[in-house]
Design an enzyme around this catalytic site. Structure first.
Site, PDB file in Angstrom:
ATOM      1  N   GLU A 111       0.846  -1.197   0.000  1.00  0.00           N
ATOM      2  CA  GLU A 111       0.000   0.000   0.000  1.00  0.00           C
ATOM      3  C   GLU A 111       0.882   1.247   0.000  1.00  0.00           C
ATOM      4  O   GLU A 111       0.692   2.157  -0.800  1.00  0.00           O
ATOM      5  CB  GLU A 111      -0.896  -0.020   1.229  1.00  0.00           C
ATOM      6  CG  GLU A 111      -1.765   1.216   1.391  1.00  0.00           C
ATOM      7  CD  GLU A 111      -2.479   1.252   2.733  1.00  0.00           C
ATOM      8  OE1 GLU A 111      -3.439   2.025   2.853  1.00  0.00           O
ATOM      9  OE2 GLU A 111      -2.069   0.533   3.669  1.00  0.00           O
ATOM     10  N   HIS A 112       1.829   1.296   0.918  1.00  0.00           N
ATOM     11  CA  HIS A 112       2.801   2.393   0.992  1.00  0.00           C
ATOM     12  C   HIS A 112       4.191   1.821   0.753  1.00  0.00           C
ATOM     13  O   HIS A 112       4.567   0.824   1.377  1.00  0.00           O
ATOM     14  CB  HIS A 112       2.797   3.055   2.371  1.00  0.00           C
ATOM     15  CG  HIS A 112       1.457   3.553   2.818  1.00  0.00           C
ATOM     16  ND1 HIS A 112       0.591   2.779   3.571  1.00  0.00           N
ATOM     17  CD2 HIS A 112       0.839   4.740   2.631  1.00  0.00           C
ATOM     18  CE1 HIS A 112      -0.509   3.478   3.828  1.00  0.00           C
ATOM     19  NE2 HIS A 112      -0.393   4.665   3.266  1.00  0.00           N
TER      20      HIS A 112
END
Length: 434
Positions: free
Chosen positions: A326-327
């Protein structure tokens, strides 16, 4: 496995490597599925009465008026500090700048003489934003959802949040142009937005995070013809950091912990070719963890997280692409040099001075991101999620005549006679006019 255990990637078998990148299971239990199904039915059939009953049952709050009044919103804003209001305004300015730049130019081309094809963009007419409640109100998510909705030109933007709604959420909603706010939380809020009630309007698309019940409710309404579309599949938050020997261990540790404190099911991974950096990061994590109010939550998340040592940065990138975080934070020298090799990530943060927190709040990018490996096929939330594309075609007589035989041949090959006839009839009409 504790977070201070260093794992040599190249000493692991392929099966062990796959296991290291396996995320915690997030499938909804049968109990949650049945409970949500019952909630959807009750809200659809009983409307506001069901919403009030669920607020009393789940939120322990007796709600008389579901809609928040303008006076209540103004009073909430008056209770906030000027410092916080200014910070919100600064964040919104950057979010506006970045999302306005995503506006698609219209496409208008002549594919061949007399055949004009266009692509035009229209806003989703009505959207519903769901913002969780709790001890830490996620007002930043209001900024991330309501700002692109306004830029896209959505005619109706409504927001639901569990009562009592935090002042920060109410002010952020007003700041970003949300038109109606409702004291409704949980799966029942998703049901109200999907089906409508006496107070809550039905919307075309629902956005926003939530617990397992909210996530399951979004899934169920998105699969019903009488329901609503949703933003994207949801899963626990995650971050992957690639660090080299020049990275600052305290910086890396703080980024890992900022993700771990989200929840016990969050996952953090460090990839580095430098074992010494990995050890220093583990030590920094322990030091910083001791000072966190949410240390217990972060420690649970760290129990499912990984410190992985690789042979080089190229291998770090390959592993990251396989995981699809996601990050993705790249704390290496010349971090931008690695960007072209990144194929799957929700949002990427380059260098020592780009913490995940910047994107979470105020750099301008959106913090609503695909999780759980969905980065392989899904994008970060943006202006396009609040819009839809429509194509237009117009053929002149000459353009139609030139294309007619091609269409007839293709339609005949697929044995779709009516398709072919729609062309042949027009061809004959043109011959009669000649």
């Amino acid at each position: 496995m504790s977070f201070n255990t260093l794992i040599d990637w190249n000493s692991c078998s392929p099966e062990q490597q796959r296991a290291l990148l396996t995320r915690p299971a997030i499938s909804a239990s049968d109990s949650i599925t049945r409970t949500v199904s019952d909630i959807l039915y009750n809200v659809k059939t009983r409307g506001d009465d069901a919403l009030r009953e669920y607020s009393a049952k789940f939120d322990k709050t007796e709600v008389t008026a579901l809609r928040v009044t303008p006076e209540e919103i103004a009073a909430a804003g008056a209770r906030l500090s000027d410092e916080l209001k200014q910070a919100m305004a600064a964040a919104v300015k950057n979010i506006e700048t970045f999302h306005s730049a995503q506006t698609l130019p219209p496409v208008d081309v002549e594919t061949q003489p007399g055949v004009r094809c266009q692509q035009v963009t229209r806003p989703v007419a009505s959207v519903g934003l769901y913002i969780p409640g709790g001890s830490a109100p996620l007002f930043s998510t209001v900024l991330m959802l309501a700002t692109p909705a306004r830029i896209a030109g959505c005619q109706k933007v409504v927001l639901c949040s569990p009562p009592p709604i935090a002042d920060e959420i109410l002010y952020a909603a007003q700041l970003c142009g949300v038109q109606e706010i409702f004291n409704v939380g949980g799966a029942q809020a998703i049901a109200a937005l999907a089906f409508g009630s006496e107070s809550v309007p039905k919307v075309d698309k629902i956005f926003g995070p939530g617990n397992a019940f909210v996530t399951e409710a979004k899934r169920q309404v998105s699969q019903r013809l009488d329901g609503a579309a949703i933003d994207m599949p949801a899963g626990p938050s995650e971050v992957l950091v690639i660090a080299d020997s020049g990275a600052t261990p305290d910086f890396v540790a703080s980024d890992l912990l900022s993700q771990a404190e989200h929840g016990p099911d969050s996952q953090v991974i460090l990839l580095t070719p430098d074992a010494d950096i990995a050890r220093k990061v583990a030590e920094a994590v322990e030091r910083q963890l001791a000072e966190l109010p949410r240390a217990g939550t972060a420690r649970q998340a760290l129990s499912a997280s990984r410190l992985i040592v690789t042979k080089d940065l190229a291998q770090c990138v390959a592993i990251s692409n396989q995981y699809g975080p996601e990050h993705l934070i790249i704390q290496t020298r010349n971090a931008r040099d690695l960007v072209d090799a990144i194929t799957s990530a929700g949002s990427v943060f380059l260098g020592d001075w780009s913490p995940e927190s910047a994107g979470d709040y105020a750099s301008g990018t959106n913090h609503v991101l695909p999780t759980y490996g969905y980065t392989a096929t899904c994008s970060s939330l943006g202006l396009a999620d609040f819009q839809k594309r429509m194509t237009v075609q117009e053929l002149s007589k000459a353009g139609f005549s030139a294309l007619a035989s091609t269409i007839e041949t293709l339609a005949a090959a697929e044995r779709l006679t009516a398709h072919k006839n729609a062309v042949t009839l027009r061809v004959n009409a043109l011959k009669e006019q000649a």
